[in-house]
Design a protein around this motif. Structure first.
Motif, PDB file in Angstrom:
ATOM      1  N   GLN A  86      33.649 -19.831 -12.865  1.00 32.67           N
ATOM      2  CA  GLN A  86      32.318 -20.399 -12.650  1.00 32.67           C
ATOM      3  C   GLN A  86      31.626 -19.800 -11.428  1.00 32.67           C
ATOM      4  N   SER A  87      32.163 -18.698 -10.921  1.00 34.19           N
ATOM      5  CA  SER A  87      31.675 -18.151  -9.658  1.00 34.19           C
ATOM      6  C   SER A  87      30.243 -17.631  -9.737  1.00 34.19           C
ATOM      7  N   ILE A  88      29.896 -16.959 -10.839  1.00 35.91           N
ATOM      8  CA  ILE A  88      28.546 -16.397 -10.948  1.00 35.91           C
ATOM      9  C   ILE A  88      27.508 -17.508 -11.053  1.00 35.91           C
ATOM     10  N   ILE A  89      27.800 -18.503 -11.867  1.00 36.02           N
ATOM     11  CA  ILE A  89      26.865 -19.618 -12.030  1.00 36.02           C
ATOM     12  C   ILE A  89      26.677 -20.371 -10.715  1.00 36.02           C
ATOM     13  N   ASN A  90      27.764 -20.582  -9.990  1.00 35.39           N
ATOM     14  CA  ASN A  90      27.676 -21.299  -8.718  1.00 35.39           C
ATOM     15  C   ASN A  90      26.950 -20.501  -7.645  1.00 35.39           C
ATOM     16  N   ALA A  91      26.861 -19.184  -7.835  1.00 33.97           N
ATOM     17  CA  ALA A  91      26.190 -18.319  -6.851  1.00 33.97           C
ATOM     18  C   ALA A  91      24.832 -17.854  -7.362  1.00 33.97           C
ATOM     19  N   GLN A  92      24.224 -18.593  -8.279  1.00 36.86           N
ATOM     20  CA  GLN A  92      22.991 -18.125  -8.909  1.00 36.86           C
ATOM     21  C   GLN A  92      21.842 -17.967  -7.923  1.00 36.86           C
ATOM     22  N   GLN A  93      21.781 -18.772  -6.874  1.00 35.11           N
ATOM     23  CA  GLN A  93      20.707 -18.611  -5.893  1.00 35.11           C
ATOM     24  C   GLN A  93      20.826 -17.284  -5.158  1.00 35.11           C
ATOM     25  N   LEU A  94      22.042 -16.854  -4.906  1.00 36.01           N
ATOM     26  CA  LEU A  94      22.267 -15.569  -4.256  1.00 36.01           C
ATOM     27  C   LEU A  94      22.026 -14.412  -5.219  1.00 36.01           C
ATOM     28  N   VAL A  95      22.479 -14.579  -6.451  1.00 34.69           N
ATOM     29  CA  VAL A  95      22.380 -13.514  -7.454  1.00 34.69           C
ATOM     30  C   VAL A  95      20.931 -13.191  -7.788  1.00 34.69           C
ATOM     31  N   THR A  96      20.091 -14.196  -7.839  1.00 30.49           N
ATOM     32  CA  THR A  96      18.698 -13.997  -8.256  1.00 30.49           C
ATOM     33  C   THR A  96      17.784 -13.522  -7.130  1.00 30.49           C
ATOM     34  N   LYS A  97      18.299 -13.443  -5.894  1.00 34.10           N
ATOM     35  CA  LYS A  97      17.435 -13.101  -4.772  1.00 34.10           C
ATOM     36  C   LYS A  97      17.650 -11.698  -4.233  1.00 34.10           C
ATOM     37  N   VAL A 106      40.735  -3.238 -17.478  1.00 28.36           N
ATOM     38  CA  VAL A 106      39.745  -2.228 -17.864  1.00 28.36           C
ATOM     39  C   VAL A 106      38.629  -2.850 -18.709  1.00 28.36           C
ATOM     40  N   SER A 107      39.011  -3.652 -19.696  1.00 29.94           N
ATOM     41  CA  SER A 107      38.007  -4.253 -20.579  1.00 29.94           C
ATOM     42  C   SER A 107      37.135  -5.256 -19.834  1.00 29.94           C
ATOM     43  N   SER A 108      37.719  -5.986 -18.874  1.00 33.12           N
ATOM     44  CA  SER A 108      36.932  -6.967 -18.121  1.00 33.12           C
ATOM     45  C   SER A 108      35.874  -6.291 -17.265  1.00 33.12           C
ATOM     46  N   ILE A 109      36.240  -5.165 -16.651  1.00 31.75           N
ATOM     47  CA  ILE A 109      35.280  -4.427 -15.822  1.00 31.75           C
ATOM     48  C   ILE A 109      34.111  -3.936 -16.669  1.00 31.75           C
ATOM     49  N   PHE A 110      34.420  -3.362 -17.818  1.00 32.32           N
ATOM     50  CA  PHE A 110      33.362  -2.810 -18.666  1.00 32.32           C
ATOM     51  C   PHE A 110      32.506  -3.912 -19.285  1.00 32.32           C
ATOM     52  N   TYR A 111      33.122  -5.022 -19.694  1.00 36.92           N
ATOM     53  CA  TYR A 111      32.336  -6.104 -20.276  1.00 36.92           C
ATOM     54  C   TYR A 111      31.445  -6.743 -19.217  1.00 36.92           C
ATOM     55  N   PHE A 112      31.980  -6.907 -18.015  1.00 37.72           N
ATOM     56  CA  PHE A 112      31.171  -7.480 -16.936  1.00 37.72           C
ATOM     57  C   PHE A 112      30.005  -6.561 -16.615  1.00 37.72           C
ATOM     58  N   ARG A 113      30.272  -5.257 -16.602  1.00 36.15           N
ATOM     59  CA  ARG A 113      29.197  -4.291 -16.315  1.00 36.15           C
ATOM     60  C   ARG A 113      28.113  -4.354 -17.385  1.00 36.15           C
ATOM     61  N   LYS A 114      28.512  -4.553 -18.623  1.00 34.69           N
ATOM     62  CA  LYS A 114      27.531  -4.652 -19.700  1.00 34.69           C
ATOM     63  C   LYS A 114      26.670  -5.897 -19.534  1.00 34.69           C
ATOM     64  N   THR A 115      27.289  -6.986 -19.051  1.00 37.89           N
ATOM     65  CA  THR A 115      26.569  -8.252 -18.900  1.00 37.89           C
ATOM     66  C   THR A 115      25.770  -8.308 -17.606  1.00 37.89           C
ATOM     67  N   GLU A 116      26.165  -7.509 -16.613  1.00 38.32           N
ATOM     68  CA  GLU A 116      25.602  -7.601 -15.269  1.00 38.32           C
ATOM     69  C   GLU A 116      24.092  -7.433 -15.237  1.00 38.32           C
ATOM     70  N   SER A 117      23.562  -6.528 -16.032  1.00 36.02           N
ATOM     71  CA  SER A 117      22.122  -6.263 -15.993  1.00 36.02           C
ATOM     72  C   SER A 117      21.287  -7.452 -16.449  1.00 36.02           C
ATOM     73  N   ARG A 118      21.921  -8.405 -17.147  1.00 36.54           N
ATOM     74  CA  ARG A 118      21.187  -9.559 -17.667  1.00 36.54           C
ATOM     75  C   ARG A 118      21.509 -10.850 -16.943  1.00 36.54           C
ATOM     76  N   ILE A 119      22.367 -10.755 -15.915  1.00 39.08           N
ATOM     77  CA  ILE A 119      22.834 -11.974 -15.231  1.00 39.08           C
ATOM     78  C   ILE A 119      21.666 -12.788 -14.683  1.00 39.08           C
ATOM     79  N   ALA A 120      20.781 -12.118 -13.929  1.00 37.03           N
ATOM     80  CA  ALA A 120      19.680 -12.835 -13.294  1.00 37.03           C
ATOM     81  C   ALA A 120      18.776 -13.522 -14.305  1.00 37.03           C
ATOM     82  N   ASP A 121      18.608 -12.922 -15.474  1.00 39.55           N
ATOM     83  CA  ASP A 121      17.754 -13.506 -16.518  1.00 39.55           C
ATOM     84  C   ASP A 121      18.439 -14.683 -17.210  1.00 39.55           C
ATOM     85  N   ILE A 122      19.741 -14.554 -17.440  1.00 41.73           N
ATOM     86  CA  ILE A 122      20.466 -15.576 -18.196  1.00 41.73           C
ATOM     87  C   ILE A 122      20.637 -16.850 -17.408  1.00 41.73           C
ATOM     88  N   ILE A 123      21.064 -16.702 -16.132  1.00 43.44           N
ATOM     89  CA  ILE A 123      21.358 -17.903 -15.345  1.00 43.44           C
ATOM     90  C   ILE A 123      20.097 -18.544 -14.784  1.00 43.44           C
TER      91      ILE A 123
END
Length: 271
Positions: free
Chosen positions: A99-110, A254-271
């Motif tokens: 739940q780390s990304i969701i809990n850090a959404q104020q930091l992630v979006t700024k 390896v798969s976690s790094i690549f999947y996270f990288r694929k999702t990373e560009s949309r994190i700010a929009d999703i959360i």
């Protein structure tokens, strides 16, 4: 360091060197997690001692006294705490990183920084409780006069594999939780179930041979046995299970790094 963010960058491109450049932020996030966890608590860091000790007492009463689980020549408290030492780190990282990304959404979006730093920081923060649990285990080893065998020299490598497995699971769950909020409720359930399906309170020698392959589908089961092998001289599982655990850990990382990288560009929009 000069950071250039380009719109045309590949979603699959992974720049782990960037983690090194932001290492000061990584340490700051880990320290913040530790400080927040024990801030404004009466007992403070003592909670890191109380939790494994009470869990051990429950294991002794339920599995050793009531169920009569036999740990062989190794005193049961030492046997159980060795497994708990490994499991406590994995469970902490999974719970916190999930739940780390969701809990850090104020930091992630700024501001911009590598989002991987967030689950990475949970791994660093978890090492504090991991060290405290080791001190408890060390006290038990001394109290019961258990002398670790020569293969204790392999312990740093086993710990490294544990960290890699924990980080892999944490990164996967942090990325999945961003897109599927149901994982916020699934993660505590997974941790609770994992505590019992992983051979922590009981030895794998009690499991019939025809069912052992099912238990070892869980790579953590092999790691727990490896911890006991390095500290208590309990035999390792067969080579195919060792290779499976190592392979699945590398694949997960390896798969976690690549999947996270694929999702990373949309994190700010999703959360």
């Amino acid at each position: 360091m000069k950071t250039v963010i380009e719109a045309g960058q590949s979603k699959w491109k992974v720049n782990l060197r960037e983690i090194f450049y932001y290492r000061d932020l990584l340490w700051m996030l880990a320290y913040r997690d530790f400080k927040i966890r024990y801030a404004q608590t009466v007992l403070g860091i003592v909670w890191a001692v109380i939790q494994p000790v009470f869990t051990l007492l429950i294991f002794i009463f339920v599995f050793n006294k009531a169920a009569k689980i036999d740990s062989g020549s190794i005193p049961y408290p030492v046997f159980a705490m060795t497994g708990m030492w490994a499991w406590s780190y994995l469970s902490y990282v999974i719970t916190q990183a999930g739940q780390s990304i969701i809990n850090a959404q104020q930091l992630v979006t700024k501001i911009y920084f590598p989002r991987l730093l967030i689950p990475f920081s949970k791994c660093l923060a978890g090492l504090i409780d991991f060290s405290i649990t080791f001190v408890i285990l060390l006290i038990l080893l001394i109290s019961y006069h258990v002398v670790p065998p020569l293969q204790i020299i392999a312990l740093p490598f086993i710990i490294f594999i544990l960290i890699l497995l924990s980080l892999s699971a944490g990164i996967w769950l942090s990325a999945l939780t961003i897109r599927f909020r149901d994982f916020q409720y699934i993660i505590p359930f997974l941790v609770q179930i994992g505590l019992y399906i992983t051979p922590i309170a009981y030895p794998t020698s009690l499991i019939p041979s025809e069912y052992k392959w099912i238990v070892y589908l869980n790579p953590m089961a092999v790691l727990v046995d490896a911890f006991r092998w390095s500290l208590l001289n309990i035999p390792l599982p067969e080579k195919q299970y060792l290779l499976y655990s190592l392979s699945i850990t590398v694949l997960l990382f390896v798969s976690s790094i690549f999947y996270f990288r694929k999702t990373e560009s949309r994190i700010a929009d999703i959360i």
